[in-house]
Design a protein around this motif. Structure first.
Motif, short mmCIF file in Angstrom:
data_model
loop_
_atom_site.label_atom_id
_atom_site.label_comp_id
_atom_site.label_asym_id
_atom_site.label_seq_id
_atom_site.Cartn_x
_atom_site.Cartn_y
_atom_site.Cartn_z
N GLU A 1 5.91 0.39 -6.76
CA GLU A 1 5.78 0.35 -8.14
C GLU A 1 4.60 -1.00 -8.45
O GLU A 1 3.74 -0.68 -9.39
CB GLU A 1 6.86 -0.26 -8.72
CG GLU A 1 8.00 0.98 -8.78
CD GLU A 1 9.54 0.59 -9.16
OE1 GLU A 1 9.52 -0.44 -9.74
OE2 GLU A 1 10.49 1.36 -8.93
N LYS B 1 0.86 -0.51 -10.36
CA LYS B 1 0.79 -1.06 -11.46
C LYS B 1 -0.62 -2.16 -11.50
O LYS B 1 -1.39 -2.29 -12.52
CB LYS B 1 1.93 -1.80 -12.08
CG LYS B 1 1.94 -2.45 -13.41
CD LYS B 1 3.37 -2.87 -13.93
CE LYS B 1 3.83 -3.96 -13.14
NZ LYS B 1 5.11 -4.42 -13.93
N HIS B 2 -0.87 -2.59 -10.46
CA HIS B 2 -1.72 -3.75 -10.15
C HIS B 2 -3.07 -3.52 -9.57
O HIS B 2 -3.75 -4.19 -9.20
CB HIS B 2 -1.13 -5.13 -9.82
CG HIS B 2 -0.18 -5.64 -10.57
ND1 HIS B 2 -0.35 -6.49 -11.54
CD2 HIS B 2 1.14 -5.54 -10.70
CE1 HIS B 2 0.43 -6.71 -12.28
NE2 HIS B 2 1.52 -6.41 -11.73
#
Length: 157
Positions: free
Chosen positions: A100, A104-105
């Motif tokens: 996750e 996302k990054h």
């Protein structure tokens, strides 16, 4: 040609292994002029076993994590990392660290400490490090040294 990492994630939990991983991640971020994302995951499954769930307990755990992450943040800046951030996430450490958060990054390297669990403990409860190395979509660096392994062995004896 060696890959140059631009978004490095290091997961910390207060252990000696995580501190070693943090030090290596700082050195890599500085060398590569990369963004350093310091991540701490609060395992919400541990709160499910508390019979009288108290939100004050979650707030205290979060405050303690924030204090520790601010120390890591200051260490990274003092070491010369220009672009450093920290995050506290809630949920399953395995999925957040391995999937996750990196998605996302836009993480291209995950740095983790080697587990202190022995083979039987890994079989019974699993290892976050083992799961991340098996399933992550980006490179994973597992940090271990003989000094850390010797210290862990001495603690168990």
């Amino acid at each position: 040609m060696l890959k140059q990492y631009k978004h490095i994630q290091v997961s910390v939990d207060g252990s000696k292994e995580a501190d070693l991983a943090f030090s290596k991640a700082v050195a890599l971020a500085k060398k590569n002029d990369a963004v350093l994302e310091i991540l701490h995951v609060i395992d919400t499954r541990s709160f499910q076993n508390v019979s009288s769930f108290d939100s004050a307990m979650v707030e205290q755990v979060s405050a303690d994590a924030k204090d520790k992450l601010e120390e890591y943040y200051a260490r990274a800046q003092k070491a010369g990392v220009q672009d450093v951030h920290y995050s506290i996430e809630f949920g399953s450490p395995k999925t957040i660290i391995g999937h996750e958060f990196p998605t996302k990054h836009h993480i291209d390297l995950i740095v983790v400490g080697a587990t202190g669990l022995n083979a039987v403990e890994r079989l019974l409860i699993g290892s976050v490090t083992e799961y991340v190395t098996r399933t992550a979509d980006c490179d994973v660096l597992v940090c271990r040294t003989k000094e850390i392994q010797a210290a862990l062995k001495a603690e168990k004896d």
